[in-house]
Design a protein around this motif. Structure first.
Motif, PDB file in Angstrom:
ATOM      1  N   THR B  99       0.826  -1.200   0.000  1.00 23.44           N
ATOM      2  CA  THR B  99       0.000   0.000   0.000  1.00 23.44           C
ATOM      3  C   THR B  99       0.860   1.249   0.000  1.00 23.44           C
ATOM      4  O   THR B  99       1.790   1.374   0.797  1.00 23.44           O
ATOM      5  CB  THR B  99      -0.899   0.007   1.246  1.00 23.44           C
ATOM      6  N   SER B 100       0.502   2.195  -0.865  1.00 21.37           N
ATOM      7  CA  SER B 100       1.244   3.453  -0.911  1.00 21.37           C
ATOM      8  C   SER B 100       0.675   4.451   0.093  1.00 21.37           C
ATOM      9  O   SER B 100      -0.390   4.230   0.665  1.00 21.37           O
ATOM     10  CB  SER B 100       1.166   4.052  -2.307  1.00 21.37           C
ATOM     11  N   SER B 101       1.370   5.570   0.241  1.00 19.76           N
ATOM     12  CA  SER B 101       0.901   6.599   1.165  1.00 19.76           C
ATOM     13  C   SER B 101      -0.381   7.258   0.687  1.00 19.76           C
ATOM     14  O   SER B 101      -1.094   7.882   1.476  1.00 19.76           O
ATOM     15  CB  SER B 101       1.982   7.655   1.365  1.00 19.76           C
ATOM     16  N   SER B 102      -0.690   7.122  -0.610  1.00 15.03           N
ATOM     17  CA  SER B 102      -1.950   7.663  -1.128  1.00 15.03           C
ATOM     18  C   SER B 102      -3.029   6.597  -1.198  1.00 15.03           C
ATOM     19  O   SER B 102      -4.048   6.771  -1.844  1.00 15.03           O
ATOM     20  CB  SER B 102      -1.731   8.297  -2.493  1.00 15.03           C
ATOM     21  N   ALA B 103      -2.776   5.493  -0.523  1.00 12.71           N
ATOM     22  CA  ALA B 103      -3.788   4.460  -0.268  1.00 12.71           C
ATOM     23  C   ALA B 103      -4.063   3.505  -1.408  1.00 12.71           C
ATOM     24  O   ALA B 103      -4.949   2.662  -1.275  1.00 12.71           O
ATOM     25  CB  ALA B 103      -5.089   5.076   0.240  1.00 12.71           C
ATOM     26  N   GLU B 104      -3.349   3.637  -2.539  1.00 12.56           N
ATOM     27  CA  GLU B 104      -3.609   2.611  -3.550  1.00 12.56           C
ATOM     28  C   GLU B 104      -2.809   1.358  -3.237  1.00 12.56           C
ATOM     29  O   GLU B 104      -1.706   1.407  -2.693  1.00 12.56           O
ATOM     30  CB  GLU B 104      -3.316   3.101  -4.969  1.00 12.56           C
ATOM     31  N   VAL B 105      -3.425   0.233  -3.590  1.00 15.33           N
ATOM     32  CA  VAL B 105      -2.804  -1.070  -3.396  1.00 15.33           C
ATOM     33  C   VAL B 105      -2.384  -1.580  -4.749  1.00 15.33           C
ATOM     34  O   VAL B 105      -3.229  -1.892  -5.593  1.00 15.33           O
ATOM     35  CB  VAL B 105      -3.799  -2.053  -2.762  1.00 15.33           C
ATOM     36  N   ASP B 106      -1.091  -1.655  -4.996  1.00 16.21           N
ATOM     37  CA  ASP B 106      -0.680  -2.062  -6.331  1.00 16.21           C
ATOM     38  C   ASP B 106      -0.342  -3.537  -6.433  1.00 16.21           C
ATOM     39  O   ASP B 106      -0.302  -4.083  -7.535  1.00 16.21           O
ATOM     40  CB  ASP B 106       0.461  -1.188  -6.860  1.00 16.21           C
TER      41      ASP B 106
END
Lengths: 111, 118
Positions: B99-106
């Motif tokens: 999870t990134s700091s902008s909340a997307e899960v890649d």
């Protein structure tokens, strides 16, 4: 009840375009450009299709596009294909202590 | 290649404890958060909480606070989700997710199915 509101189902014929909406509040969708969309086929893990409202990860078809207006984000799939039949979930960063909120999911049926 | 490999399916009885794992590879494990996401049978995705593997800072969804515990061992690039007393309502698929700091899960793990039944 999910934090973000999505239609339970949408459908379309091959070649058509469909749009799935995702409605939140000014604390999540409306307040930040951090909306993501995920595709999930049965018995599979979700797959990221769109992030930061409208960006596509490498390898995702350009038939998938995202947008946002106010508190509502949208996922558009153009040129529908049978393989697009799946569940789609939106998510957003939220300023609440939850950090991430998901929509309830939308089942896409390709007729 | 980024991979998140989760531990195998579990069958437990109510009241038992459980820890499932998620091993990351192919990226800097301490640079990104790991989230845990629940999917109950036939239902949608629910974000449970996250951990920063660099310092083990966690935050939880209010819906899961106090019922589960998230931890990580950065020396082996592994995150964990733990229950001290399982309930039948914990029966679900559990995914770990980069999870990134902008909340997307890649990237997502393959999921761990937890079945709690007497």
């Amino acid at each position: 009840q999910s934090a973000l509101t999505q239609p339970a189902s949408v459908s379309g014929s091959p070649g058509q375009s469909i749009t799935i909406s995702c409605t939140g509040t000014s604390s999540d969708v409306g307040g930040y450009n951090y909306v993501s969309w995920y595709q999930q086929h049965p018995a599979k893990a979700p797959k990221l299709m769109i992030f930061d409202v409208s960006k596509r990860p490498s390898g995702v078809s350009n038939r998938f596009s995202g947008s946002k207006s106010g508190n509502t984000a949208s996922l558009t799939i153009s040129g529908l294909q049978a393989e697009d039949e799946a569940d789609y979930y939106c998510s957003s960063y939220t300023s609440s202590n939850t950090f991430v909120v998901f929509g309830g999911g939308t089942k896409l049926t390709v007729l | 290649e980024v991979q998140l490999v989760q531990s195998g399916a579990e069958v437990k009885k109510p009241g038992e404890s459980l820890r499932i794992s998620c091993k990351g590879s192919g990226y800097s494990f301490t640079t990104y958060w790991i989230s845990w996401v629940r999917q109950m049978p036939g239902k949608g995705l629910e974000w449970m909480g996250r951990i920063d593997p660099s310092d083990s800072y966690t935050n939880y969804s209010p819906s899961f606070q106090g019922h589960v515990s998230i931890s990580a061992d950065k020396s082996i690039s592994t995150a964990y989700l733990q229950w001290s007393s399982l309930k039948a309502s914990d029966t679900a698929m559990y995914y770990c997710a980069k999870t990134s700091s902008s909340a997307e899960v890649d990237y997502w793990g393959q999921g761990t199915l937890v079945t709690v039944s007497s």
